[in-house]
Design a protein around this motif. Sequence first.
Motif, PDB file in Angstrom:
ATOM      1  N   LEU A 171      -8.834  32.583 -38.669  1.00 29.94           N
ATOM      2  CA  LEU A 171      -9.242  31.190 -38.543  1.00 29.94           C
ATOM      3  C   LEU A 171      -8.349  30.277 -39.386  1.00 29.94           C
ATOM      4  O   LEU A 171      -8.053  30.581 -40.530  1.00 29.94           O
ATOM      5  CB  LEU A 171     -10.696  31.030 -39.004  1.00 29.94           C
ATOM      6  CG  LEU A 171     -11.290  29.632 -38.877  1.00 29.94           C
ATOM      7  CD1 LEU A 171     -11.557  29.302 -37.412  1.00 29.94           C
ATOM      8  CD2 LEU A 171     -12.574  29.542 -39.666  1.00 29.94           C
ATOM      9  N   ILE A 172      -7.949  29.163 -38.804  1.00 30.31           N
ATOM     10  CA  ILE A 172      -7.236  28.109 -39.532  1.00 30.31           C
ATOM     11  C   ILE A 172      -8.257  26.997 -39.778  1.00 30.31           C
ATOM     12  O   ILE A 172      -8.808  26.441 -38.827  1.00 30.31           O
ATOM     13  CB  ILE A 172      -6.051  27.536 -38.704  1.00 30.31           C
ATOM     14  CG1 ILE A 172      -5.057  28.614 -38.333  1.00 30.31           C
ATOM     15  CG2 ILE A 172      -5.396  26.374 -39.454  1.00 30.31           C
ATOM     16  CD1 ILE A 172      -4.251  29.148 -39.480  1.00 30.31           C
TER      17      ILE A 172
ATOM     18  N   TRP B  96      -1.096  17.479 -36.768  1.00 27.59           N
ATOM     19  CA  TRP B  96      -1.328  18.560 -37.721  1.00 27.59           C
ATOM     20  C   TRP B  96      -1.517  19.909 -37.034  1.00 27.59           C
ATOM     21  O   TRP B  96      -1.858  20.893 -37.684  1.00 27.59           O
ATOM     22  CB  TRP B  96      -2.540  18.230 -38.588  1.00 27.59           C
ATOM     23  CG  TRP B  96      -2.295  17.051 -39.469  1.00 27.59           C
ATOM     24  CD1 TRP B  96      -2.617  15.750 -39.218  1.00 27.59           C
ATOM     25  CD2 TRP B  96      -1.642  17.048 -40.737  1.00 27.59           C
ATOM     26  NE1 TRP B  96      -2.216  14.951 -40.253  1.00 27.59           N
ATOM     27  CE2 TRP B  96      -1.616  15.716 -41.209  1.00 27.59           C
ATOM     28  CE3 TRP B  96      -1.081  18.048 -41.536  1.00 27.59           C
ATOM     29  CZ2 TRP B  96      -1.047  15.362 -42.426  1.00 27.59           C
ATOM     30  CZ3 TRP B  96      -0.527  17.688 -42.760  1.00 27.59           C
ATOM     31  CH2 TRP B  96      -0.514  16.365 -43.181  1.00 27.59           C
ATOM     32  N   GLY B  97      -1.297  19.953 -35.739  1.00 31.12           N
ATOM     33  CA  GLY B  97      -1.400  21.225 -35.023  1.00 31.12           C
ATOM     34  C   GLY B  97      -2.765  21.875 -35.178  1.00 31.12           C
ATOM     35  O   GLY B  97      -3.801  21.222 -35.065  1.00 31.12           O
ATOM     36  N   ALA B  98      -2.775  23.173 -35.482  1.00 28.33           N
ATOM     37  CA  ALA B  98      -4.013  23.945 -35.588  1.00 28.33           C
ATOM     38  C   ALA B  98      -4.919  23.471 -36.718  1.00 28.33           C
ATOM     39  O   ALA B  98      -6.110  23.798 -36.740  1.00 28.33           O
ATOM     40  CB  ALA B  98      -3.687  25.424 -35.788  1.00 28.33           C
ATOM     41  N   TRP B  99      -4.399  22.692 -37.652  1.00 31.47           N
ATOM     42  CA  TRP B  99      -5.187  22.191 -38.779  1.00 31.47           C
ATOM     43  C   TRP B  99      -6.076  21.019 -38.359  1.00 31.47           C
ATOM     44  O   TRP B  99      -6.885  20.547 -39.148  1.00 31.47           O
ATOM     45  CB  TRP B  99      -4.275  21.785 -39.934  1.00 31.47           C
ATOM     46  CG  TRP B  99      -3.412  22.908 -40.414  1.00 31.47           C
ATOM     47  CD1 TRP B  99      -2.166  23.222 -39.942  1.00 31.47           C
ATOM     48  CD2 TRP B  99      -3.704  23.873 -41.415  1.00 31.47           C
ATOM     49  NE1 TRP B  99      -1.671  24.319 -40.610  1.00 31.47           N
ATOM     50  CE2 TRP B  99      -2.599  24.735 -41.519  1.00 31.47           C
ATOM     51  CE3 TRP B  99      -4.798  24.081 -42.259  1.00 31.47           C
ATOM     52  CZ2 TRP B  99      -2.561  25.805 -42.421  1.00 31.47           C
ATOM     53  CZ3 TRP B  99      -4.752  25.145 -43.157  1.00 31.47           C
ATOM     54  CH2 TRP B  99      -3.643  25.992 -43.225  1.00 31.47           C
TER      55      TRP B  99
ATOM     56  N   THR C 133      -4.525  18.095 -49.799  1.00 29.82           N
ATOM     57  CA  THR C 133      -3.920  19.324 -49.290  1.00 29.82           C
ATOM     58  C   THR C 133      -5.006  20.158 -48.640  1.00 29.82           C
ATOM     59  O   THR C 133      -6.192  20.034 -48.961  1.00 29.82           O
ATOM     60  CB  THR C 133      -3.261  20.164 -50.410  1.00 29.82           C
ATOM     61  OG1 THR C 133      -4.269  20.592 -51.331  1.00 29.82           O
ATOM     62  CG2 THR C 133      -2.172  19.387 -51.124  1.00 29.82           C
ATOM     63  N   LEU C 134      -4.583  21.015 -47.750  1.00 26.89           N
ATOM     64  CA  LEU C 134      -5.444  21.991 -47.110  1.00 26.89           C
ATOM     65  C   LEU C 134      -4.617  23.263 -47.020  1.00 26.89           C
ATOM     66  O   LEU C 134      -3.541  23.251 -46.425  1.00 26.89           O
ATOM     67  CB  LEU C 134      -5.864  21.491 -45.726  1.00 26.89           C
ATOM     68  CG  LEU C 134      -6.769  22.376 -44.888  1.00 26.89           C
ATOM     69  CD1 LEU C 134      -8.076  22.701 -45.612  1.00 26.89           C
ATOM     70  CD2 LEU C 134      -7.048  21.712 -43.539  1.00 26.89           C
ATOM     71  N   SER C 135      -5.089  24.325 -47.647  1.00 20.09           N
ATOM     72  CA  SER C 135      -4.271  25.538 -47.716  1.00 20.09           C
ATOM     73  C   SER C 135      -5.122  26.798 -47.612  1.00 20.09           C
ATOM     74  O   SER C 135      -6.349  26.748 -47.733  1.00 20.09           O
ATOM     75  CB  SER C 135      -3.455  25.555 -49.011  1.00 20.09           C
ATOM     76  OG  SER C 135      -4.300  25.472 -50.139  1.00 20.09           O
ATOM     77  N   LEU C 136      -4.427  27.911 -47.403  1.00 20.65           N
ATOM     78  CA  LEU C 136      -5.060  29.227 -47.309  1.00 20.65           C
ATOM     79  C   LEU C 136      -4.460  30.149 -48.361  1.00 20.65           C
ATOM     80  O   LEU C 136      -3.240  30.160 -48.570  1.00 20.65           O
ATOM     81  CB  LEU C 136      -4.845  29.836 -45.926  1.00 20.65           C
ATOM     82  CG  LEU C 136      -5.712  29.292 -44.808  1.00 20.65           C
ATOM     83  CD1 LEU C 136      -5.234  29.805 -43.460  1.00 20.65           C
ATOM     84  CD2 LEU C 136      -7.172  29.679 -45.034  1.00 20.65           C
TER      85      LEU C 136
ATOM     86  N   ALA D 138      -1.487  23.059 -44.531  1.00 16.65           N
ATOM     87  CA  ALA D 138      -1.361  22.102 -43.437  1.00 16.65           C
ATOM     88  C   ALA D 138      -0.119  21.261 -43.675  1.00 16.65           C
ATOM     89  O   ALA D 138       0.057  20.693 -44.746  1.00 16.65           O
ATOM     90  CB  ALA D 138      -2.597  21.209 -43.367  1.00 16.65           C
ATOM     91  N   GLU D 139       0.719  21.209 -42.674  1.00 22.04           N
ATOM     92  CA  GLU D 139       1.912  20.369 -42.722  1.00 22.04           C
ATOM     93  C   GLU D 139       2.017  19.630 -41.396  1.00 22.04           C
ATOM     94  O   GLU D 139       1.845  20.224 -40.330  1.00 22.04           O
ATOM     95  CB  GLU D 139       3.165  21.211 -42.941  1.00 22.04           C
ATOM     96  CG  GLU D 139       3.202  21.886 -44.297  1.00 22.04           C
ATOM     97  CD  GLU D 139       4.505  22.612 -44.544  1.00 22.04           C
ATOM     98  OE1 GLU D 139       5.479  21.929 -44.893  1.00 22.04           O
ATOM     99  OE2 GLU D 139       4.531  23.832 -44.376  1.00 22.04           O
ATOM    100  N   ALA D 140       2.295  18.356 -41.484  1.00 21.29           N
ATOM    101  CA  ALA D 140       2.452  17.554 -40.270  1.00 21.29           C
ATOM    102  C   ALA D 140       3.736  17.939 -39.568  1.00 21.29           C
ATOM    103  O   ALA D 140       4.752  18.202 -40.215  1.00 21.29           O
ATOM    104  CB  ALA D 140       2.464  16.073 -40.621  1.00 21.29           C
ATOM    105  N   ALA D 141       3.684  17.950 -38.247  1.00 25.87           N
ATOM    106  CA  ALA D 141       4.859  18.326 -37.461  1.00 25.87           C
ATOM    107  C   ALA D 141       6.050  17.427 -37.767  1.00 25.87           C
ATOM    108  O   ALA D 141       7.156  17.909 -38.003  1.00 25.87           O
ATOM    109  CB  ALA D 141       4.527  18.291 -35.974  1.00 25.87           C
ATOM    110  N   ASP D 142       5.847  16.122 -37.775  1.00 25.32           N
ATOM    111  CA  ASP D 142       6.934  15.177 -38.056  1.00 25.32           C
ATOM    112  C   ASP D 142       6.491  14.096 -39.030  1.00 25.32           C
ATOM    113  O   ASP D 142       6.960  12.973 -38.953  1.00 25.32           O
ATOM    114  CB  ASP D 142       7.402  14.503 -36.750  1.00 25.32           C
ATOM    115  CG  ASP D 142       8.071  15.494 -35.828  1.00 25.32           C
ATOM    116  OD1 ASP D 142       8.791  16.365 -36.328  1.00 25.32           O
ATOM    117  OD2 ASP D 142       7.844  15.408 -34.611  1.00 25.32           O
ATOM    118  N   GLY D 143       5.594  14.454 -39.961  1.00 24.85           N
ATOM    119  CA  GLY D 143       5.027  13.445 -40.853  1.00 24.85           C
ATOM    120  C   GLY D 143       5.998  12.945 -41.903  1.00 24.85           C
ATOM    121  O   GLY D 143       6.742  13.700 -42.494  1.00 24.85           O
TER     122      GLY D 143
END
Length: 185
Positions: free
Chosen positions: A135-136, A62-65, A88-91, A47-52
Amino acid sequence: MPHLALYTFGVLKSPLADPAPLTREFYDIGEAVYRKISQRPGYLARAEAADGDRGMLFEADWGAWGEFAVPTWYDKGHTVETTALATTLSLWTDLRSAFDAIYTGPHREALNRRYDWFERTGHANHVFWWVSDDLIPTWRDGVSRLEHLHDHGSAPHAFTFHDSFAPDGTPTRIKGIGQKSDHVR
């Protein structure tokens, strides 16, 4: 094939906006660690913020997250000036890849210093669960799984490296993961 979701959460000793040397050091090391981890085999996405910007966790897109969320026991600030958390949130493709990325190289070095930066909360600091490959996971999913782990212990729904499960829900052990000599919790 299912993917492995990983949510991590830690309460920092001081807000991210704090200009103190230890806080700046944590932030700078974190950026370098993220770059290295994203190059590891088995890493899929995080997960990454668009403009964080630094500390802009709660207001970020966070879009799809999904919308940013934290565990109910987090009792520090939610503003840019007061946020004192790292999460963090990751795959990942599998447990072995996640384990190797976390417990080797720069991330291992950072883990060795975690108590310089993080409070000891008595709560688990990470949780895994399996998701379908289309799935995200959302921040809310991660929080829910971490709280479930805290309240009920490891289960196929929410587990740790030490007590892990295969995608079909059966307990699993991968050599080097969950062994007493690993000191992994």
